[in-house]
Design an enzyme around this catalytic site. Structure first.
Site, short mmCIF file in Angstrom:
data_model
loop_
_atom_site.label_atom_id
_atom_site.label_comp_id
_atom_site.label_asym_id
_atom_site.label_seq_id
_atom_site.Cartn_x
_atom_site.Cartn_y
_atom_site.Cartn_z
N THR A 96 23.89 15.67 19.70
CA THR A 96 24.78 16.83 19.75
C THR A 96 25.94 16.67 18.77
OG1 THR A 96 25.70 15.83 21.75
CG2 THR A 96 24.28 17.72 22.06
N ARG A 125 18.85 21.63 26.99
CA ARG A 125 19.09 21.87 28.41
C ARG A 125 20.57 21.97 28.78
NH1 ARG A 125 14.36 19.37 27.97
NH2 ARG A 125 12.68 20.15 29.26
N HIS A 185 8.54 13.00 23.08
CA HIS A 185 8.33 14.45 23.05
C HIS A 185 7.87 14.92 21.67
CE1 HIS A 185 11.22 14.99 26.71
NE2 HIS A 185 10.08 14.45 27.04
N CYS A 244 -7.94 22.62 11.48
CA CYS A 244 -8.61 21.55 10.72
C CYS A 244 -7.87 20.22 10.83
CB CYS A 244 -8.78 21.94 9.25
SG CYS A 244 -7.24 21.84 8.31
N CYS A 288 -6.46 26.32 5.25
CA CYS A 288 -7.67 26.84 5.90
C CYS A 288 -7.37 28.12 6.67
CB CYS A 288 -8.27 25.79 6.84
SG CYS A 288 -7.50 25.72 8.47
N SER A 329 20.58 11.98 30.53
CA SER A 329 20.91 11.96 31.94
C SER A 329 19.70 11.53 32.76
CB SER A 329 21.40 13.34 32.38
OG SER A 329 20.44 14.31 32.03
ZN LIG Z 1 -6.19 23.85 8.53
#
Ligand SMILES: [Zn+2]
Length: 243
Positions: free
Chosen positions: A30, A38, A123, A134, A157, A194
């Site tokens: 931050t 959040r 994450h 692809c 693609c 937290s």
């Molecule tokens: Zn692709």
């Protein structure tokens, strides 16, 4: 003063450790200008983006425009963000051989920008992307250029390209590795989290090492599990430490 005493205790814990594992959340970024998703002014609360349309994989397949709107705004932040003292501190700890792994919930890639090498992004991350058809891989320079220029990410693609952020309905990444490092830690540093988002928030329960928390506000961890807790912004603590 208590905080000065605690900082001296933390300094000693760092000096005595050879296997530090760090766990970071939104609070470390931050200060760099990355919004806490959040938090009070975070994108979930302000309603700037509907999280279930923006970060849901099934919805992305149906209509990726919500995600690409977020991605364009997010990519725009990189014009002005730089790693904080907290990011740089962790990179230094790794460089001197004390920090063995850095587990992060953040997707911003600021740890790598600061020079950290062994980063486990539970994450996922915004700085790498794959075509969902692809599976071709794209790097950050391309992601940034394309999203800022045309507002969407399309593969050669013609499939959609999705940054490697873990969406709702997708499994977190690197947890096995994170668990292995955590079990071996003699010092487990929680910075800017937290500990409310599972399963990564359960990691501090797996270490026998000292758990030190630097986080503004409460943490979801029983007091007996915490060796030291600083209810403070990260940079103000970090700048008093010698590494
Ligand atoms: Zn692709």
């Amino acid at each position: 003063m208590k905080v000065e005493k605690d900082i001296a205790k933390l300094q000693k814990a760092i000096d005595d450790s050879s296997y530090i594992v760090a766990f970071t959340g939104a609070g470390i970024s931050t200060g760099a200008g990355i919004p806490d998703f959040r938090g009070k002014s975070g994108i979930y609360s302000t309603g700037a983006y509907d999280p279930y349309k923006t970060f849901d994989y099934q919805y992305f397949l149906k209509d990726p425009s919500y995600f690409f709107k977020f991605a364009k705004d997010f990519a725009g932040l990189y014009e002005k963000i730089i790693p904080t003292e907290g990011h740089k501190f962790l990179a230094r700890l790794e460089e001197v051989g004390k920090l063995q792994a850095l587990i992060t919930q953040n997707i911003d890639g600021l740890h790598q920008i600061a020079g950290s090498k062994n980063v486990i992004e539970v994450h996922g991350g915004f700085t790498k992307a794959h075509c969902i058809d692809c599976w071709k891989e794209y790097g950050f320079p391309w992601i940034k250029k394309e999203i800022l220029k045309i507002g969407e990410l399309k593969c050669t693609c013609s499939g959609w390209v999705k940054p490697d952020i873990v969406f709702f309905g997708e499994a977190v990444t690197g947890m096995e590795e994170a668990v292995q490092y955590t079990r071996k830690a003699d010092l487990f540093l929680v910075m800017g989290s937290s500990l409310t988002v599972q399963p990564a928030s359960l990691l501090p329960f797996l270490t026998n090492g000292k758990v030190v928390v630097i986080n503004m506000g409460d943490v979801m961890l029983p007091e007996e599990k915490i060796y030291l807790k600083f209810d403070s912004d990260i940079d103000s603590i970090i700048k008093k430490l010698n590494v």
